[in-house]
Design an enzyme around this catalytic site. Structure first.
Site, short mmCIF file in Angstrom:
data_model
loop_
_atom_site.label_atom_id
_atom_site.label_comp_id
_atom_site.label_asym_id
_atom_site.label_seq_id
_atom_site.Cartn_x
_atom_site.Cartn_y
_atom_site.Cartn_z
CG ASP A 8 52.03 48.06 51.49
OD1 ASP A 8 52.70 47.07 51.90
OD2 ASP A 8 51.44 48.84 52.24
CG HIS A 154 53.69 51.68 47.75
ND1 HIS A 154 54.36 52.50 48.63
CD2 HIS A 154 52.46 51.48 48.27
CE1 HIS A 154 53.56 52.81 49.63
NE2 HIS A 154 52.39 52.20 49.45
#
Length: 197
Positions: A8, A154
């Site tokens: 992400d 991430h």
């Protein structure tokens, strides 16, 4: 024995290419849920992710708390990002959506239904964004990943601040953890694929 790796908050010109290099060594494909503002800043990195065969997902334009936005603003966040990703990569808009923080609101689910986006959450969260330490990330992922798992990590951050060690934009622990746990999980018989559309 298949799980999905998801990333992400990218793309990031520093960390996304490092993650892509590791994926080339170990994994056929992963899923990247991109922030529209970062795609706008780094279209070449977004294009590299697509060119290397990974699935792209929509993660809103500015990573807001969707519960604080009007339905019209929620739609704009999602639709704008889909358009930016398509323009930057030369691919159709993503068919997957992940809400910031995993907080799917009624408005976001309505937009997903209207735009034919599949909402995607996760089942393994090592909270790598908080920089808990490479070993902590590795331990969590190895202990909790099994067939059908969706691992959340991430590759970027929505910030204009300089990347400082341990700061909110530092993803070096994620990269180091990925290099450590992927061989272990693969040796244990696990395979990785994208989240299904």
């Amino acid at each position: 024995m298949t799980a999905a790796l998801t990333f992400d908050d990218g793309p990031s010109p520093r960390y996304t290419p490092q993650i892509l290099a590791l994926l080339r060594r170990f994994v056929d494909s992963a899923t990247f849920f991109m922030i529209g503002a970062n795609v706008e800043k780094y279209p070449d990195v977004a294009r590299q992710v697509a060119d290397e065969g990974h699935r792209l997902g929509n993660h809103t334009y500015s990573h807001p708390d969707l519960g604080k936005l009007s339905a019209a603003r929620v739609r704009d966040e999602i639709q704008r990002t889909g358009d930016l990703i398509a323009r930057a990569t030369g691919t159709p808009p993503p068919t997957l959506f992940r809400a910031p923080g995993g907080y799917f609101t009624p408005a976001s689910l309505a937009v997903c239904a209207d735009l034919r986006l599949r909402p995607v959450s996760w089942s393994v969260d090592p909270q790598d964004w908080s920089n808990p330490g490479t070993d902590a990330i590795v331990r969590h992922v190895v202990a909790h990943t099994r067939t059908g798992s969706i691992v959340l990590e991430h590759d970027g951050c929505l910030t204009d601040r300089p990347i400082a060690p341990g700061g909110p934009a530092d993803r070096s622990q994620t990269v180091a953890a990925l290099a450590a746990y992927l061989p272990r999980l693969i040796d244990a018989g696990l395979h990785f694929a994208t989240v299904a559309p």
